[in-house]
Enzyme design. Structure first.
Site, PDB file in Angstrom:
ATOM      1  N   HIS A 163     -11.584  22.951   0.119  1.00  0.00           N
ATOM      2  CA  HIS A 163     -11.835  21.962  -0.929  1.00  0.00           C
ATOM      3  C   HIS A 163     -12.855  20.923  -0.469  1.00  0.00           C
ATOM      4  O   HIS A 163     -13.753  20.544  -1.244  1.00  0.00           O
ATOM      5  CB  HIS A 163     -10.523  21.273  -1.311  1.00  0.00           C
ATOM      6  CG  HIS A 163     -10.710  20.070  -2.190  1.00  0.00           C
ATOM      7  ND1 HIS A 163     -10.915  20.154  -3.549  1.00  0.00           N
ATOM      8  CD2 HIS A 163     -10.742  18.739  -1.892  1.00  0.00           C
ATOM      9  CE1 HIS A 163     -11.057  18.950  -4.063  1.00  0.00           C
ATOM     10  NE2 HIS A 163     -10.951  18.062  -3.074  1.00  0.00           N
ATOM     11  N   CYS A 203       0.781  -3.572  -9.837  1.00  0.00           N
ATOM     12  CA  CYS A 203       1.191  -2.846  -8.635  1.00  0.00           C
ATOM     13  C   CYS A 203       0.089  -3.015  -7.600  1.00  0.00           C
ATOM     14  O   CYS A 203      -1.097  -2.958  -7.940  1.00  0.00           O
ATOM     15  CB  CYS A 203       1.425  -1.367  -8.957  1.00  0.00           C
ATOM     16  SG  CYS A 203       1.905  -0.380  -7.531  1.00  0.00           S
ATOM     17  N   ILE A 204       0.475  -3.238  -6.369  1.00  0.00           N
ATOM     18  CA  ILE A 204      -0.513  -3.452  -5.303  1.00  0.00           C
ATOM     19  C   ILE A 204      -0.057  -2.704  -4.061  1.00  0.00           C
ATOM     20  O   ILE A 204       1.143  -2.642  -3.754  1.00  0.00           O
ATOM     21  CB  ILE A 204      -0.702  -4.957  -5.023  1.00  0.00           C
ATOM     22  CG1 ILE A 204      -1.824  -5.191  -4.018  1.00  0.00           C
ATOM     23  CG2 ILE A 204       0.598  -5.600  -4.573  1.00  0.00           C
ATOM     24  CD1 ILE A 204      -2.232  -6.641  -3.892  1.00  0.00           C
ATOM     25  N   LEU A 205      -1.015  -2.104  -3.365  1.00  0.00           N
ATOM     26  CA  LEU A 205      -0.695  -1.304  -2.177  1.00  0.00           C
ATOM     27  C   LEU A 205      -1.866  -1.355  -1.202  1.00  0.00           C
ATOM     28  O   LEU A 205      -3.023  -1.251  -1.596  1.00  0.00           O
ATOM     29  CB  LEU A 205      -0.420   0.155  -2.557  1.00  0.00           C
ATOM     30  CG  LEU A 205      -0.328   1.139  -1.382  1.00  0.00           C
ATOM     31  CD1 LEU A 205       0.978   0.952  -0.632  1.00  0.00           C
ATOM     32  CD2 LEU A 205      -0.478   2.574  -1.847  1.00  0.00           C
ATOM     33  N   GLY A 233      -4.668  -6.746   2.693  1.00  0.00           N
ATOM     34  CA  GLY A 233      -3.742  -7.104   1.628  1.00  0.00           C
ATOM     35  C   GLY A 233      -4.088  -8.442   0.991  1.00  0.00           C
ATOM     36  O   GLY A 233      -4.092  -8.578  -0.237  1.00  0.00           O
ATOM     37  N   GLU A 249       3.262  -9.369 -11.267  1.00  0.00           N
ATOM     38  CA  GLU A 249       4.406  -8.912 -12.058  1.00  0.00           C
ATOM     39  C   GLU A 249       5.641  -8.835 -11.171  1.00  0.00           C
ATOM     40  O   GLU A 249       5.590  -8.360 -10.048  1.00  0.00           O
ATOM     41  CB  GLU A 249       4.090  -7.545 -12.673  1.00  0.00           C
ATOM     42  CG  GLU A 249       5.149  -7.022 -13.619  1.00  0.00           C
ATOM     43  CD  GLU A 249       4.741  -5.718 -14.289  1.00  0.00           C
ATOM     44  OE1 GLU A 249       5.641  -4.978 -14.717  1.00  0.00           O
ATOM     45  OE2 GLU A 249       3.523  -5.458 -14.363  1.00  0.00           O
ATOM     46  N   SER A 263       8.111  -6.413  -4.301  1.00  0.00           N
ATOM     47  CA  SER A 263       8.739  -5.710  -3.192  1.00  0.00           C
ATOM     48  C   SER A 263       8.838  -6.648  -1.985  1.00  0.00           C
ATOM     49  O   SER A 263       8.287  -7.752  -1.986  1.00  0.00           O
ATOM     50  CB  SER A 263       7.927  -4.459  -2.829  1.00  0.00           C
ATOM     51  OG  SER A 263       6.632  -4.827  -2.397  1.00  0.00           O
ATOM     52  N   SER A 274       2.410 -15.723   1.942  1.00  0.00           N
ATOM     53  CA  SER A 274       1.404 -16.075   2.932  1.00  0.00           C
ATOM     54  C   SER A 274       0.089 -16.483   2.264  1.00  0.00           C
ATOM     55  O   SER A 274      -0.568 -17.453   2.695  1.00  0.00           O
ATOM     56  CB  SER A 274       1.175 -14.904   3.892  1.00  0.00           C
ATOM     57  OG  SER A 274       0.165 -15.197   4.827  1.00  0.00           O
TER      58      SER A 274
END
Length: 587
Positions: free
Chosen positions: A361, A451-453, A464, A485, A489, A498
């Site tokens: 691939h 959503c954050i990652l 981050g 939102e 987590s 922070s």
């Protein structure tokens, strides 16, 4: 009537099923059994010619305590032949009556139940003789059906189609020494370089030590005071531990190193490395106890059905030049999830089954960066805006990948109402995924992040906070006050706390006035006032004095932040001048 004629006449009676019970003598049995003459079948009768409602009350009147339980009724059922013999035993001569009484109870199965049909006959087990003896003891002790043995279930909690993944293991034994089989590496004695017998011996020693410890603690608590000095037993134990730790070897000998290397080369990662002589015997024993306790907890969860060994749980993913251990379950298709290891293209996020498929691939994949518009670039850092409606497959794959490292994420496929902002780091091979955050196109509560990652290989490097800062930069351009939102987590809450702390301390450092307003801070930083107040309270900078709320300027915190800011530099910060973005229409 002669005995032979009485046996013939019993064929002219219709016996009601499931209502015949054993008693100690034939006389009580004939009174208890419901023997009724043959009659025409009516509309209200059951399929065998007996009424369902009218006749079911008679046997319950005689002994309601033993007849109400259906399991007891089914386990005490009689065959037709034994019933006829019990009926004829009442008027038979003494010698015939003794034979009838001996044959009164039907033959039992290995489980202790009397079979009334082929479906009631269980497969005999190796302990059939033991079960027959137990059945005789139950008959001699009395007719109480509650003490009759139940039908066996042979290893009902084990699935024998499963097997331990350790090469060469037959799934017998358990690391805790309390189970006969195991199906995971955490409970495999062979993986931990032990045998099943050794695990049982260690389990016995642990139980004995636990019992002695509990007894000594009970004795100490009986005479304990609030501020009591260590007892003599505790002092001796502490000295013993210190002595054991002093005796540990400073290093491994040449022979031990060769033995360990040979073990590693022979078994690779399929066995645990040899741990002897690496640390003290006391510390090694503590580690073994922790392993056994963790394995026991996992076994309890498996028995309760909360986890299933061999289930669709992806353990690792190959992502670019990294091999990442996953944290949580992600709903990939079953044919991919059951493999345990997944191969993901780091550019288009397509998931594959093997290294060969991934190599082929990558030779054909034309993607070198995420789809969508590049809205930010400074140095090697870029941010792409991806519309969930225009690039649905990519966004779905991104959500599935993110779920491997997020616990509370629930959105996987409905990605059309969201915009995804993907941060990448560029080199000569392409733009590599660093992290992302998503936000609703139309949020009524002004959420700027759904959503954050940050990918695990880029965590604890400042990316981050860059993502969080970029989300607030978009809110400033939109002239809105934003907030993430809820619920956040654990890692998300730490990152946001922070970030909010740094924003407030930076604002305090640059502020020269005497009166400060939380509303002004919110308008300048685009941070929600609720988040500002909660952060000020956590920093102990918000006080209530004489009917007013005062914001305290803690110079010690500001100086500490400034020192860290100077040491860290400006490499991992967002430059507002590098943003080329206008709010989408309708937001």
């Amino acid at each position: 009537m002669p005995f032979r004629n009485r046996l013939k006449s019993s064929y002219n009676t219709k016996l009601r099923r499931d209502t015949l019970f054993t008693t100690e003598d034939g006389r009580e049995l004939s009174e208890t059994c419901n023997i009724m003459p043959r009659r025409k079948r009516t509309a209200g009768s059951s399929s065998d010619g007996t009424a369902d409602s009218d006749d079911s009350a008679e046997p319950e009147k005689t002994d309601s305590g033993s007849h109400s339980d259906p399991t007891v009724r089914s386990s005490a059922r009689l065959t037709r032949t034994s019933l006829r013999l019990s009926q004829s035993s009442q008027d038979a001569p003494p010698d015939v009556k003794q034979v009838a009484e001996r044959d009164e109870s039907p033959p039992r199965t290995p489980t202790g139940n009397a079979p009334s049909s082929e479906s009631d006959i269980d497969i005999s087990s190796p302990n059939a003789s033991h079960d027959e003896g137990a059945a005789k003891d139950q008959k001699d002790s009395g007719s109480d059906p509650s003490h009759r043995p139940k039908r066996r279930r042979f290893h009902e909690s084990y699935n024998f189609n499963m097997k331990c993944p350790t090469p060469g293991c037959n799934s017998l034994g358990h690391l805790t020494g309390k189970h006969e089989r195991h199906f995971s590496i955490s409970g495999c004695p062979l993986y931990h370089n032990l045998s099943a017998d050794e695990c049982k011996v260690k389990a016995t020693e642990r139980d004995k030590q636990e019992e002695e410890r509990n007894q000594s603690q009970n004795e100490d608590n009986r005479h304990a005071t609030r501020h009591q000095a260590p007892t003599a037993r505790q002092v001796r134990y502490k000295e013993k531990v210190q002595e054991m730790r002093k005796r540990r070897d400073a290093g491994l000998t040449k022979e031990q190193k060769e033995k360990y290397m040979e073990h590693r080369q022979t078994h690779g990662t399929s066995r645990e490395p040899l741990l002897e002589n690496i640390t003290s015997e006391y510390d090694l024993e503590l580690f073994r106890k922790a392993q056994a306790r963790a394995s026991e907890d996992l076994e309890k969860l498996r028995m309760q059905g909360q986890i299933t060994e061999g289930s669709n749980m992806i353990k690792t993913i190959v992502f670019g030049r990294y091999e990442l251990d996953t944290w949580y379950h992600s709903p990939y298709p079953e044919e991919y999830a059951r493999l345990g290891r997944l191969y993901v293209c780091e550019f288009c996020l397509k998931y594959m089954k093997s290294q060969t498929i991934l190599r082929r691939h990558m030779a054909k994949c034309v993607w070198k960066h995420p789809p969508g518009d590049e809205v930010y670039r400074k140095g090697a850092i870029s941010v792409f805006e991806v519309d969930g409606k225009k690039n649905k497959i990519y966004c779905q794959n991104l959500c599935l990948l993110a779920k491997l490292f997020l616990d509370h994420k629930t959105l996987y496929y409905d990605v059309e109402p969201f915009l995804f902002y993907v941060m990448t780091e560029a080199d000569n091979t392409g733009c590599h995924l660093v992290g992302y955050f998503s936000k609703e196109k139309n949020s009524f509560l002004n959420y700027n992040v759904s959503c954050i990652l940050t990918m695990p290989q880029y965590m604890r490097q400042g990316y981050g906070k860059m993502l969080i800062d970029f989300s607030y930069l978009l809110s400033k351009v939109e002239e809105k006050v934003g907030s993430p939102e809820r619920p956040l987590s654990d890692l998300g809450l730490i990152s946001y706390r922070s970030y909010w702390k740094e924003v407030l301390l930076r604002y305090m450092y640059n502020f020269q006035g005497k009166e400060i307003s939380i509303k002004e801070i919110s308008q300048e930083t685009a941070v929600n006032p609720v988040d500002i107040v909660s952060t000020l309270q956590s920093l102990q900078m918000l006080k209530y004095w004489k009917g007013k709320h005062l914001v305290l300027k803690r110079q010690d915190l500001i100086d500490e932040w400034k020192a860290k800011e100077t040491k860290r530099g400006t490499n991992k910060t967002i430059d507002p001048g590098s943003l080329k973005w206008t709010p989408p229409k309708g937001t």
